[in-house]
Design a protein around this motif. Structure first.
Motif, PDB file in Angstrom:
ATOM      1  N   PHE A  57       0.822  -1.217   0.000  1.00  0.00           N
ATOM      2  CA  PHE A  57       0.000   0.000   0.000  1.00  0.00           C
ATOM      3  C   PHE A  57       0.856   1.269   0.000  1.00  0.00           C
ATOM      4  CE2 PHE A  57      -2.263  -3.458   2.074  1.00  0.00           C
ATOM      5  CZ  PHE A  57      -3.408  -3.510   1.289  1.00  0.00           C
ATOM      6  N   ALA A  58       2.154   1.091  -0.268  1.00  0.00           N
ATOM      7  CA  ALA A  58       3.074   2.230  -0.184  1.00  0.00           C
ATOM      8  C   ALA A  58       2.987   3.127  -1.414  1.00  0.00           C
ATOM      9  CB  ALA A  58       4.499   1.706  -0.031  1.00  0.00           C
ATOM     10  N   ASN A  59       3.538   4.355  -1.249  1.00  0.00           N
ATOM     11  CA  ASN A  59       3.678   5.271  -2.389  1.00  0.00           C
ATOM     12  C   ASN A  59       5.028   5.025  -3.025  1.00  0.00           C
ATOM     13  OD1 ASN A  59       1.286   6.559  -2.100  1.00  0.00           O
ATOM     14  ND2 ASN A  59       2.121   8.401  -1.126  1.00  0.00           N
ATOM     15  N   TYR A  60       5.055   4.872  -4.334  1.00  0.00           N
ATOM     16  CA  TYR A  60       6.353   4.667  -4.973  1.00  0.00           C
ATOM     17  C   TYR A  60       6.836   5.982  -5.578  1.00  0.00           C
ATOM     18  CZ  TYR A  60       5.797  -0.127  -3.807  1.00  0.00           C
ATOM     19  OH  TYR A  60       5.653  -1.260  -3.073  1.00  0.00           O
ATOM     20  N   MET A  66       9.781   7.035  -0.943  1.00  0.00           N
ATOM     21  CA  MET A  66      10.042   5.602  -0.856  1.00  0.00           C
ATOM     22  C   MET A  66      11.529   5.313  -1.104  1.00  0.00           C
ATOM     23  SD  MET A  66       9.296   2.520  -0.320  1.00  0.00           S
ATOM     24  CE  MET A  66       7.657   1.878  -0.330  1.00  0.00           C
ATOM     25  N   VAL A  67      12.097   6.007  -2.101  1.00  0.00           N
ATOM     26  CA  VAL A  67      13.529   5.823  -2.398  1.00  0.00           C
ATOM     27  C   VAL A  67      14.346   6.220  -1.162  1.00  0.00           C
ATOM     28  CG1 VAL A  67      15.454   6.564  -3.876  1.00  0.00           C
ATOM     29  CG2 VAL A  67      13.166   6.229  -4.872  1.00  0.00           C
ATOM     30  N   GLY A  94       9.137   6.636  11.087  1.00  0.00           N
ATOM     31  CA  GLY A  94       8.730   7.923  10.518  1.00  0.00           C
ATOM     32  C   GLY A  94       8.954   7.956   9.008  1.00  0.00           C
ATOM     33  N   LEU A  95      10.129   7.446   8.585  1.00  0.00           N
ATOM     34  CA  LEU A  95      10.423   7.409   7.144  1.00  0.00           C
ATOM     35  C   LEU A  95       9.447   6.478   6.425  1.00  0.00           C
ATOM     36  CD1 LEU A  95      14.342   7.231   7.134  1.00  0.00           C
ATOM     37  CD2 LEU A  95      12.895   9.185   6.599  1.00  0.00           C
ATOM     38  N   ALA A  96       9.124   5.363   7.076  1.00  0.00           N
ATOM     39  CA  ALA A  96       8.171   4.416   6.474  1.00  0.00           C
ATOM     40  C   ALA A  96       6.813   5.088   6.291  1.00  0.00           C
ATOM     41  CB  ALA A  96       8.032   3.174   7.352  1.00  0.00           C
ATOM     42  N   SER A 100       4.338   3.550   3.850  1.00  0.00           N
ATOM     43  CA  SER A 100       4.598   2.144   4.160  1.00  0.00           C
ATOM     44  C   SER A 100       4.197   1.929   5.625  1.00  0.00           C
ATOM     45  CB  SER A 100       6.077   1.835   3.918  1.00  0.00           C
ATOM     46  OG  SER A 100       6.342   0.481   4.170  1.00  0.00           O
ATOM     47  N   GLU A 101       4.698   0.875   6.255  1.00  0.00           N
ATOM     48  CA  GLU A 101       4.279   0.552   7.606  1.00  0.00           C
ATOM     49  C   GLU A 101       5.507   0.442   8.519  1.00  0.00           C
ATOM     50  OE1 GLU A 101       1.465   0.037   9.523  1.00  0.00           O
ATOM     51  OE2 GLU A 101       2.929  -0.532  11.036  1.00  0.00           O
TER      52      GLU A 101
END
Lengths: 378, 140
Positions: free
Chosen positions: A165-168, A172-173, A218-220, A225-226
Protein backbone atom coordinates in the motif's frame (compact mmCIF):
# COMPACT_ATOMS: atom_id res chain seq x y z
CA UNK A 1 -15.59 9.40 30.41
CA UNK A 2 -13.27 12.35 29.69
CA UNK A 3 -11.04 12.03 32.74
CA UNK A 4 -7.84 10.65 31.22
CA UNK A 5 -6.68 9.00 34.44
CA UNK A 6 -9.94 7.09 34.77
CA UNK A 7 -9.55 6.06 31.12
CA UNK A 8 -5.98 4.95 31.84
CA UNK A 9 -7.22 3.05 34.90
CA UNK A 10 -9.85 1.29 32.80
CA UNK A 11 -7.31 0.21 30.17
CA UNK A 12 -4.79 -0.89 32.78
CA UNK A 13 -7.55 -2.62 34.76
CA UNK A 14 -8.41 -4.72 31.71
CA UNK A 15 -4.71 -5.49 31.15
CA UNK A 16 -4.46 -6.53 34.80
CA UNK A 17 -7.48 -8.85 34.54
CA UNK A 18 -6.00 -10.44 31.40
CA UNK A 19 -2.70 -10.96 33.21
CA UNK A 20 -4.35 -12.67 36.19
CA UNK A 21 -6.33 -14.92 33.85
CA UNK A 22 -3.18 -15.74 31.90
CA UNK A 23 -1.33 -16.80 35.04
CA UNK A 24 -4.28 -18.93 36.12
CA UNK A 25 -5.12 -20.76 32.90
CA UNK A 26 -1.75 -20.77 31.07
CA UNK A 27 -3.06 -19.08 27.94
CA UNK A 28 -0.85 -16.36 26.48
CA UNK A 29 -1.31 -12.83 27.71
CA UNK A 30 -1.69 -11.62 24.11
CA UNK A 31 -4.71 -13.78 23.35
CA UNK A 32 -6.37 -12.95 26.66
CA UNK A 33 -5.77 -9.22 26.21
CA UNK A 34 -7.49 -9.44 22.81
CA UNK A 35 -10.45 -11.28 24.37
CA UNK A 36 -10.71 -8.91 27.33
CA UNK A 37 -10.42 -6.07 24.79
CA UNK A 38 -13.43 -7.50 22.92
CA UNK A 39 -15.47 -7.30 26.13
CA UNK A 40 -14.14 -3.81 26.91
CA UNK A 41 -14.87 -2.52 23.41
CA UNK A 42 -18.39 -3.93 23.31
CA UNK A 43 -19.62 -3.45 26.88
CA UNK A 44 -17.47 -0.82 28.62
CA UNK A 45 -16.87 2.90 27.95
CA UNK A 46 -13.41 2.19 26.57
CA UNK A 47 -12.10 5.09 24.51
CA UNK A 48 -9.41 4.85 21.87
CA UNK A 49 -7.84 8.24 22.55
CA UNK A 50 -4.80 9.64 20.79
CA UNK A 51 -2.47 8.54 23.56
CA UNK A 52 -3.97 5.04 23.53
CA UNK A 53 -3.42 4.87 19.77
CA UNK A 54 0.18 6.00 20.21
CA UNK A 55 0.92 3.41 22.91
CA UNK A 56 -0.79 0.68 20.87
CA UNK A 57 1.18 1.64 17.76
CA UNK A 58 4.42 1.70 19.72
CA UNK A 59 3.46 -1.71 21.18
CA UNK A 60 3.01 -3.25 17.75
CA UNK A 61 6.35 -1.82 16.53
CA UNK A 62 8.22 -3.10 19.57
CA UNK A 63 6.49 -6.47 19.34
CA UNK A 64 7.59 -6.77 15.71
CA UNK A 65 11.14 -5.76 16.59
CA UNK A 66 11.27 -8.40 19.34
CA UNK A 67 9.90 -11.02 16.95
CA UNK A 68 12.63 -10.16 14.43
CA UNK A 69 15.30 -10.29 17.13
CA UNK A 70 14.28 -13.86 18.02
CA UNK A 71 15.45 -15.28 14.70
CA UNK A 72 18.36 -17.69 14.94
CA UNK A 73 20.51 -16.89 11.87
CA UNK A 74 22.52 -20.10 12.25
CA UNK A 75 19.45 -22.26 11.72
CA UNK A 76 18.39 -20.16 8.75
CA UNK A 77 21.82 -20.55 7.18
CA UNK A 78 22.03 -24.27 7.92
CA UNK A 79 18.65 -25.14 6.43
CA UNK A 80 18.40 -22.23 4.01
CA UNK A 81 16.88 -24.06 1.03
CA UNK A 82 14.24 -25.95 3.01
CA UNK A 83 13.27 -23.11 5.34
CA UNK A 84 13.02 -20.53 2.55
CA UNK A 85 11.09 -22.98 0.34
CA UNK A 86 8.55 -23.96 2.99
CA UNK A 87 8.39 -20.46 4.51
CA UNK A 88 7.85 -18.67 1.19
CA UNK A 89 5.10 -21.00 -0.03
CA UNK A 90 3.55 -20.93 3.43
CA UNK A 91 3.21 -17.17 2.93
CA UNK A 92 2.33 -17.10 -0.76
CA UNK A 93 -0.44 -19.71 -0.97
CA UNK A 94 -2.71 -18.39 1.81
CA UNK A 95 -2.01 -14.85 0.64
CA UNK A 96 -3.24 -15.71 -2.85
CA UNK A 97 -5.98 -18.03 -1.57
CA UNK A 98 -7.54 -15.60 0.93
CA UNK A 99 -7.10 -12.64 -1.44
CA UNK A 100 -8.66 -14.60 -4.30
CA UNK A 101 -11.61 -15.73 -2.19
CA UNK A 102 -12.26 -12.23 -0.79
CA UNK A 103 -12.03 -10.61 -4.25
CA UNK A 104 -13.77 -13.11 -6.53
CA UNK A 105 -16.32 -14.68 -4.18
CA UNK A 106 -16.59 -12.33 -1.20
CA UNK A 107 -16.98 -9.25 -3.39
CA UNK A 108 -14.36 -7.22 -1.49
CA UNK A 109 -12.44 -4.49 -3.37
CA UNK A 110 -8.89 -5.34 -4.45
CA UNK A 111 -7.12 -3.44 -1.59
CA UNK A 112 -9.53 -5.02 0.93
CA UNK A 113 -8.92 -8.47 -0.56
CA UNK A 114 -5.15 -7.88 -0.44
CA UNK A 115 -5.55 -6.96 3.23
CA UNK A 116 -7.36 -10.25 3.84
CA UNK A 117 -4.56 -12.12 2.03
CA UNK A 118 -1.83 -10.44 4.07
CA UNK A 119 -3.63 -10.94 7.42
CA UNK A 120 -4.18 -14.64 6.78
CA UNK A 121 -0.79 -15.39 5.23
CA UNK A 122 1.06 -15.42 8.56
CA UNK A 123 2.39 -18.24 10.66
CA UNK A 124 2.72 -17.62 14.36
CA UNK A 125 6.26 -18.59 15.24
CA UNK A 126 5.49 -18.13 18.96
CA UNK A 127 2.43 -20.42 18.87
CA UNK A 128 4.54 -23.04 17.09
CA UNK A 129 7.40 -22.59 19.56
CA UNK A 130 5.16 -23.03 22.62
CA UNK A 131 3.80 -26.29 21.21
CA UNK A 132 7.29 -27.52 20.44
CA UNK A 133 8.59 -26.74 23.91
CA UNK A 134 6.02 -29.10 25.40
CA UNK A 135 6.99 -31.91 23.04
CA UNK A 136 10.74 -31.30 23.05
CA UNK A 137 10.40 -30.90 19.30
CA UNK A 138 12.20 -27.54 19.31
CA UNK A 139 15.50 -29.35 19.96
CA UNK A 140 15.23 -31.55 16.87
CA UNK A 141 16.53 -30.66 13.41
CA UNK A 142 13.01 -30.77 12.02
CA UNK A 143 11.68 -28.53 14.76
CA UNK A 144 14.40 -25.97 14.08
CA UNK A 145 13.64 -26.09 10.38
CA UNK A 146 9.93 -25.42 11.01
CA UNK A 147 10.79 -22.46 13.24
CA UNK A 148 13.14 -21.03 10.59
CA UNK A 149 10.41 -21.44 7.96
CA UNK A 150 7.97 -19.56 10.23
CA UNK A 151 10.34 -16.59 10.30
CA UNK A 152 10.50 -16.56 6.50
CA UNK A 153 6.69 -16.62 6.32
CA UNK A 154 6.45 -13.68 8.73
CA UNK A 155 9.08 -11.81 6.73
CA UNK A 156 6.88 -12.31 3.65
CA UNK A 157 3.87 -10.92 5.55
CA UNK A 158 5.76 -7.90 6.89
CA UNK A 159 7.26 -7.16 3.45
CA UNK A 160 3.84 -7.42 1.80
CA UNK A 161 2.36 -5.10 4.42
CA UNK A 162 5.21 -2.63 3.93
CA UNK A 163 5.20 -2.52 0.13
CA UNK A 164 1.62 -3.28 -0.98
CA UNK A 165 0.00 0.00 0.00
CA UNK A 166 3.07 2.23 -0.18
CA UNK A 167 3.68 5.27 -2.39
CA UNK A 168 6.35 4.67 -4.97
CA UNK A 169 7.91 8.12 -5.15
CA UNK A 170 10.95 9.97 -3.83
CA UNK A 171 9.99 9.36 -0.22
CA UNK A 172 10.04 5.60 -0.86
CA UNK A 173 13.53 5.82 -2.40
CA UNK A 174 14.67 7.86 0.60
CA UNK A 175 13.15 5.32 3.02
CA UNK A 176 14.79 2.37 1.24
CA UNK A 177 18.23 4.01 1.02
CA UNK A 178 18.34 5.15 4.65
CA UNK A 179 16.98 1.82 5.92
CA UNK A 180 19.55 -0.11 3.87
CA UNK A 181 22.42 2.01 5.24
CA UNK A 182 21.19 1.62 8.83
CA UNK A 183 20.74 -2.14 8.44
CA UNK A 184 24.24 -2.43 7.00
CA UNK A 185 25.88 -0.47 9.82
CA UNK A 186 23.89 -1.75 12.81
CA UNK A 187 25.43 -5.23 13.33
CA UNK A 188 28.91 -3.70 13.80
CA UNK A 189 27.95 -0.39 15.39
CA UNK A 190 25.49 -1.69 18.02
CA UNK A 191 27.79 -4.06 19.99
CA UNK A 192 30.57 -1.44 19.92
CA UNK A 193 28.26 1.37 21.04
CA UNK A 194 26.56 -0.67 23.76
CA UNK A 195 29.91 -1.65 25.17
CA UNK A 196 30.93 2.01 25.29
CA UNK A 197 27.80 3.28 27.05
CA UNK A 198 27.35 0.20 29.28
CA UNK A 199 24.25 -1.03 31.02
CA UNK A 200 22.71 1.67 33.20
CA UNK A 201 19.45 2.41 34.95
CA UNK A 202 18.80 5.19 32.41
CA UNK A 203 18.73 2.46 29.71
CA UNK A 204 20.81 4.06 26.93
CA UNK A 205 20.64 0.79 24.95
CA UNK A 206 16.84 0.63 24.99
CA UNK A 207 16.57 4.33 24.13
CA UNK A 208 18.91 3.83 21.17
CA UNK A 209 16.71 1.01 19.84
CA UNK A 210 13.56 3.13 20.33
CA UNK A 211 15.24 6.01 18.49
CA UNK A 212 15.97 3.74 15.53
CA UNK A 213 12.44 2.32 15.49
CA UNK A 214 10.83 5.76 15.67
CA UNK A 215 13.16 7.29 13.06
CA UNK A 216 12.79 4.50 10.52
CA UNK A 217 9.08 4.23 11.35
CA UNK A 218 8.73 7.92 10.52
CA UNK A 219 10.42 7.41 7.14
CA UNK A 220 8.17 4.42 6.47
CA UNK A 221 5.13 6.54 7.24
CA UNK A 222 6.34 9.26 4.85
CA UNK A 223 6.44 6.63 2.10
CA UNK A 224 2.95 5.41 3.15
CA UNK A 225 4.60 2.14 4.16
CA UNK A 226 4.28 0.55 7.61
CA UNK A 227 6.55 1.13 10.61
CA UNK A 228 6.59 -2.57 11.49
CA UNK A 229 8.61 -3.31 8.32
CA UNK A 230 11.83 -1.53 9.41
CA UNK A 231 11.20 -2.75 12.99
CA UNK A 232 11.26 -6.40 11.87
CA UNK A 233 14.33 -5.83 9.69
CA UNK A 234 16.22 -4.04 12.48
CA UNK A 235 15.30 -6.94 14.80
CA UNK A 236 16.59 -9.44 12.24
CA UNK A 237 19.98 -7.81 11.78
CA UNK A 238 20.40 -7.40 15.54
CA UNK A 239 19.20 -10.94 16.33
CA UNK A 240 22.69 -12.45 16.83
CA UNK A 241 23.53 -9.67 19.29
CA UNK A 242 20.23 -9.98 21.17
CA UNK A 243 20.47 -13.77 21.38
CA UNK A 244 23.76 -13.35 23.25
CA UNK A 245 22.59 -10.40 25.35
CA UNK A 246 19.79 -12.04 27.35
CA UNK A 247 19.61 -9.29 29.96
CA UNK A 248 18.89 -6.58 27.41
CA UNK A 249 16.27 -8.81 25.74
CA UNK A 250 14.64 -9.37 29.12
CA UNK A 251 14.55 -5.64 29.92
CA UNK A 252 13.00 -4.80 26.56
CA UNK A 253 10.40 -7.55 26.96
CA UNK A 254 9.48 -6.21 30.41
CA UNK A 255 9.05 -2.72 28.95
CA UNK A 256 6.95 -4.06 26.09
CA UNK A 257 4.72 -6.40 28.07
CA UNK A 258 4.12 -4.02 30.97
CA UNK A 259 3.24 -0.81 29.25
CA UNK A 260 2.98 -1.13 25.48
CA UNK A 261 1.68 -4.44 24.13
CA UNK A 262 -1.35 -4.46 26.50
CA UNK A 263 -2.59 -1.32 24.75
CA UNK A 264 -1.97 -2.88 21.35
CA UNK A 265 -3.76 -6.18 22.05
CA UNK A 266 -6.60 -4.58 24.04
CA UNK A 267 -7.14 -2.09 21.22
CA UNK A 268 -7.04 -4.90 18.63
CA UNK A 269 -9.75 -6.69 20.63
CA UNK A 270 -11.81 -3.58 21.37
CA UNK A 271 -12.36 -2.99 17.64
CA UNK A 272 -13.95 -6.40 17.19
CA UNK A 273 -17.73 -5.96 16.90
CA UNK A 274 -19.60 -8.87 18.44
CA UNK A 275 -22.62 -8.26 16.20
CA UNK A 276 -20.40 -8.45 13.09
CA UNK A 277 -18.79 -11.59 14.42
CA UNK A 278 -22.19 -13.25 14.76
CA UNK A 279 -23.50 -12.01 11.40
CA UNK A 280 -20.36 -13.10 9.55
CA UNK A 281 -19.76 -16.40 11.35
CA UNK A 282 -19.89 -18.36 8.10
CA UNK A 283 -17.45 -16.07 6.32
CA UNK A 284 -15.06 -16.24 9.28
CA UNK A 285 -15.18 -20.03 9.11
CA UNK A 286 -14.59 -19.96 5.35
CA UNK A 287 -11.56 -17.66 5.73
CA UNK A 288 -10.16 -20.01 8.37
CA UNK A 289 -10.65 -23.02 6.10
CA UNK A 290 -9.18 -21.16 3.11
CA UNK A 291 -6.10 -20.32 5.16
CA UNK A 292 -5.60 -23.89 6.36
CA UNK A 293 -6.32 -25.38 2.92
CA UNK A 294 -3.91 -22.94 1.23
CA UNK A 295 -1.20 -23.76 3.77
CA UNK A 296 -1.72 -27.42 2.89
CA UNK A 297 -1.32 -26.66 -0.81
CA UNK A 298 1.86 -24.71 -0.13
CA UNK A 299 3.55 -26.62 2.66
CA UNK A 300 2.42 -30.26 2.58
CA UNK A 301 3.91 -31.18 -0.85
CA UNK A 302 7.24 -29.64 0.16
CA UNK A 303 7.35 -31.72 3.34
CA UNK A 304 7.06 -34.74 1.05
CA UNK A 305 9.87 -33.43 -1.19
CA UNK A 306 12.05 -33.08 1.91
CA UNK A 307 11.07 -36.64 2.92
CA UNK A 308 9.14 -35.92 6.13
CA UNK A 309 7.28 -38.93 7.59
CA UNK A 310 3.46 -38.98 7.28
CA UNK A 311 2.66 -37.69 10.77
CA UNK A 312 5.48 -35.14 10.65
CA UNK A 313 4.14 -33.77 7.34
CA UNK A 314 0.68 -33.20 8.80
CA UNK A 315 2.07 -31.84 12.06
CA UNK A 316 4.36 -29.39 10.24
CA UNK A 317 1.61 -28.23 7.89
CA UNK A 318 -0.89 -27.70 10.69
CA UNK A 319 1.58 -25.78 12.81
CA UNK A 320 2.47 -23.61 9.82
CA UNK A 321 -1.29 -22.82 9.55
CA UNK A 322 -1.32 -20.98 12.88
CA UNK A 323 -1.32 -17.19 13.09
CA UNK A 324 -1.72 -14.44 15.67
CA UNK A 325 0.53 -11.40 16.10
CA UNK A 326 1.25 -10.40 12.49
CA UNK A 327 -2.28 -11.31 11.45
CA UNK A 328 -3.77 -8.85 13.94
CA UNK A 329 -1.11 -6.21 13.17
CA UNK A 330 -1.97 -6.45 9.46
CA UNK A 331 -5.71 -6.24 10.03
CA UNK A 332 -5.30 -3.28 12.38
CA UNK A 333 -3.12 -1.55 9.76
CA UNK A 334 -5.91 -2.07 7.24
CA UNK A 335 -8.54 -0.65 9.58
CA UNK A 336 -6.42 2.31 10.75
CA UNK A 337 -5.66 3.27 7.15
CA UNK A 338 -9.33 2.92 6.19
CA UNK A 339 -8.59 0.11 3.72
CA UNK A 340 -11.09 -2.19 5.46
CA UNK A 341 -14.12 -1.32 7.57
CA UNK A 342 -14.83 -2.49 11.13
CA UNK A 343 -16.87 -5.49 10.00
CA UNK A 344 -14.12 -6.69 7.73
CA UNK A 345 -11.62 -6.08 10.51
CA UNK A 346 -13.77 -8.20 12.84
CA UNK A 347 -13.93 -11.00 10.28
CA UNK A 348 -10.18 -11.03 9.73
CA UNK A 349 -9.14 -10.77 13.38
CA UNK A 350 -11.57 -13.50 14.43
CA UNK A 351 -10.29 -15.79 11.66
CA UNK A 352 -6.71 -15.02 12.75
CA UNK A 353 -7.47 -15.86 16.40
CA UNK A 354 -9.18 -19.09 15.39
CA UNK A 355 -6.14 -19.94 13.29
CA UNK A 356 -4.01 -19.72 16.45
CA UNK A 357 -6.18 -22.27 18.23
CA UNK A 358 -7.81 -24.70 15.77
CA UNK A 359 -4.76 -26.04 13.84
CA UNK A 360 -2.75 -26.23 17.08
CA UNK A 361 -5.37 -28.34 18.81
CA UNK A 362 -5.74 -30.67 15.79
CA UNK A 363 -1.95 -31.04 15.46
CA UNK A 364 -1.49 -31.83 19.15
CA UNK A 365 -4.44 -34.17 19.38
CA UNK A 366 -4.07 -36.31 16.26
CA UNK A 367 -0.74 -35.70 14.56
CA UNK A 368 1.79 -35.44 17.35
CA UNK A 369 4.93 -37.25 16.08
CA UNK A 370 6.35 -39.85 18.44
CA UNK A 371 9.32 -38.21 20.00
CA UNK A 372 11.46 -38.94 22.95
CA UNK A 373 11.08 -35.88 25.15
CA UNK A 374 14.19 -33.95 26.00
CA UNK A 375 14.52 -32.05 29.22
CA UNK A 376 17.23 -30.60 31.45
CA UNK A 377 19.32 -33.16 33.20
CA UNK A 378 20.92 -31.67 36.25
CA UNK B 1 12.51 -55.30 45.69
CA UNK B 2 12.78 -51.87 44.04
CA UNK B 3 15.78 -51.15 41.81
CA UNK B 4 14.86 -47.87 40.15
CA UNK B 5 12.73 -45.29 41.95
CA UNK B 6 11.25 -42.09 40.54
CA UNK B 7 9.96 -39.26 42.69
CA UNK B 8 7.82 -36.36 41.44
CA UNK B 9 9.06 -33.05 42.79
CA UNK B 10 7.22 -29.76 42.32
CA UNK B 11 8.56 -28.20 45.50
CA UNK B 12 5.23 -28.50 47.34
CA UNK B 13 4.85 -29.76 50.91
CA UNK B 14 3.50 -33.06 49.59
CA UNK B 15 6.47 -33.43 47.26
CA UNK B 16 8.88 -32.82 50.14
CA UNK B 17 7.28 -35.67 52.07
CA UNK B 18 7.43 -37.86 48.96
CA UNK B 19 11.13 -37.10 48.54
CA UNK B 20 11.85 -38.08 52.13
CA UNK B 21 10.05 -41.40 51.66
CA UNK B 22 11.76 -42.02 48.32
CA UNK B 23 15.19 -41.41 49.86
CA UNK B 24 14.36 -43.86 52.69
CA UNK B 25 13.24 -46.52 50.22
CA UNK B 26 16.25 -45.98 47.94
CA UNK B 27 18.50 -46.47 50.95
CA UNK B 28 16.62 -49.54 52.16
CA UNK B 29 16.57 -51.30 48.77
CA UNK B 30 19.88 -49.89 47.52
CA UNK B 31 17.97 -48.51 44.54
CA UNK B 32 18.79 -45.84 41.98
CA UNK B 33 16.86 -42.63 42.76
CA UNK B 34 15.61 -40.21 40.12
CA UNK B 35 13.44 -37.14 40.38
CA UNK B 36 11.25 -35.42 37.82
CA UNK B 37 9.91 -31.86 37.91
CA UNK B 38 7.37 -30.76 35.35
CA UNK B 39 7.22 -27.21 33.99
CA UNK B 40 3.47 -26.83 33.71
CA UNK B 41 1.72 -23.84 32.26
CA UNK B 42 3.83 -22.91 29.21
CA UNK B 43 1.66 -20.10 27.78
CA UNK B 44 -0.36 -21.42 24.85
CA UNK B 45 -0.93 -19.25 21.75
CA UNK B 46 1.84 -16.80 22.65
CA UNK B 47 2.51 -13.58 20.74
CA UNK B 48 6.29 -13.80 20.85
CA UNK B 49 8.88 -16.45 21.62
CA UNK B 50 9.99 -14.09 24.37
CA UNK B 51 6.79 -14.68 26.33
CA UNK B 52 7.46 -18.44 26.33
CA UNK B 53 11.17 -17.99 27.07
CA UNK B 54 10.52 -15.72 30.04
CA UNK B 55 8.10 -18.27 31.49
CA UNK B 56 10.67 -21.03 31.08
CA UNK B 57 13.40 -18.95 32.68
CA UNK B 58 11.27 -18.30 35.74
CA UNK B 59 10.31 -21.99 35.94
CA UNK B 60 13.92 -23.11 35.51
CA UNK B 61 15.13 -20.80 38.26
CA UNK B 62 12.44 -22.18 40.58
CA UNK B 63 13.19 -25.82 39.78
CA UNK B 64 16.94 -25.25 39.99
CA UNK B 65 16.49 -24.17 43.59
CA UNK B 66 14.18 -26.98 44.71
CA UNK B 67 16.30 -29.57 42.93
CA UNK B 68 19.52 -28.27 44.52
CA UNK B 69 17.82 -28.66 47.90
CA UNK B 70 16.59 -32.16 47.00
CA UNK B 71 20.07 -33.23 45.86
CA UNK B 72 21.54 -31.96 49.10
CA UNK B 73 18.95 -33.83 51.18
CA UNK B 74 19.68 -37.06 49.27
CA UNK B 75 23.43 -36.53 49.57
CA UNK B 76 23.18 -36.25 53.35
CA UNK B 77 21.45 -39.65 53.32
CA UNK B 78 24.24 -41.04 51.13
CA UNK B 79 22.11 -41.28 47.98
CA UNK B 80 22.83 -39.86 44.52
CA UNK B 81 19.76 -38.14 43.10
CA UNK B 82 19.43 -37.87 39.30
CA UNK B 83 17.26 -34.95 38.28
CA UNK B 84 15.13 -34.17 35.26
CA UNK B 85 13.12 -31.02 34.48
CA UNK B 86 10.68 -31.26 31.62
CA UNK B 87 7.91 -29.09 30.15
CA UNK B 88 4.44 -30.53 29.67
CA UNK B 89 1.31 -31.72 31.41
CA UNK B 90 2.17 -32.98 34.89
CA UNK B 91 0.40 -36.36 34.85
CA UNK B 92 1.18 -37.17 31.21
CA UNK B 93 4.85 -36.21 31.54
CA UNK B 94 5.49 -38.13 34.78
CA UNK B 95 3.73 -41.26 33.49
CA UNK B 96 5.57 -41.06 30.15
CA UNK B 97 8.91 -40.62 31.88
CA UNK B 98 8.26 -43.52 34.26
CA UNK B 99 7.41 -45.72 31.29
CA UNK B 100 10.42 -44.66 29.18
CA UNK B 101 12.84 -44.99 32.10
CA UNK B 102 11.54 -48.46 33.15
CA UNK B 103 11.09 -47.40 36.75
CA UNK B 104 9.65 -49.96 39.17
CA UNK B 105 8.40 -47.50 41.77
CA UNK B 106 6.92 -44.04 41.51
CA UNK B 107 6.61 -41.88 44.64
CA UNK B 108 4.41 -38.79 44.61
CA UNK B 109 3.03 -36.45 47.23
CA UNK B 110 -0.66 -36.11 47.96
CA UNK B 111 -1.20 -32.67 46.57
CA UNK B 112 -3.03 -31.38 43.61
CA UNK B 113 -5.59 -29.01 42.33
CA UNK B 114 -8.33 -27.24 44.25
CA UNK B 115 -11.07 -29.31 45.87
CA UNK B 116 -13.64 -28.60 43.14
CA UNK B 117 -11.14 -29.31 40.35
CA UNK B 118 -10.05 -32.47 42.12
CA UNK B 119 -13.63 -33.73 42.45
CA UNK B 120 -14.40 -33.21 38.79
CA UNK B 121 -11.18 -34.35 37.12
CA UNK B 122 -9.45 -36.19 39.93
CA UNK B 123 -6.33 -34.96 41.69
CA UNK B 124 -2.89 -35.14 40.11
CA UNK B 125 -1.84 -38.00 42.40
CA UNK B 126 -5.08 -39.89 41.67
CA UNK B 127 -4.54 -39.63 37.92
CA UNK B 128 -0.89 -40.64 38.18
CA UNK B 129 -1.88 -43.71 40.20
CA UNK B 130 -4.45 -44.65 37.58
CA UNK B 131 -2.09 -44.31 34.60
CA UNK B 132 1.31 -45.26 36.01
CA UNK B 133 3.05 -48.31 34.48
CA UNK B 134 4.57 -49.27 37.86
CA UNK B 135 3.75 -49.40 41.58
CA UNK B 136 2.88 -45.99 43.01
CA UNK B 137 3.21 -44.71 46.55
CA UNK B 138 1.21 -41.59 47.37
CA UNK B 139 2.69 -40.00 50.48
CA UNK B 140 0.33 -38.07 52.80
Amino acid sequence: MDNQWFQAALWMGLAFVATLLSVRIAISIALLEIMVGVIGGNFLPLQRTEWVNFLAGFGSILLTFLAGAEIEPQILRKKFKESVGIGFLSFLMPFLGAMGYAYYIGGWTFPQAAMAGISLSTTSVAVVYAVMIETGYNETELGKLILAACFITDLGTVLALGVFFANYDQSMVFFIVITAIVLFLLPKFTPWFFEKVGSRISEPETKFIFLLLFGLGGLALMAKSEAVLPAYLVGMVLAPFFLKNKTLSHRMRVTAFTMLTPFYFLKAGSLVKLSAMWNSALLILIFLLVKIAAKFVGVWPLTKVFKFAKKESMYTTLLMSTGLTFGTISALFGYTNKIINQEQYTILVTAVILSAVVPTVIAQKWFQPDLKKEGNDV
Amino acid sequence: MFKKILVGNDGSEGAKKALKTAIDLAKKYNAELHSISVEEGVPQYAATIGEVEEFRKEANDYFQKINDDAKEEAKIAGIDLYIKVQAGHEVETIVHYAKEGHFDLLVVGFMGHSKIFGRVWGSTSQNITKLSPCTVIVVK
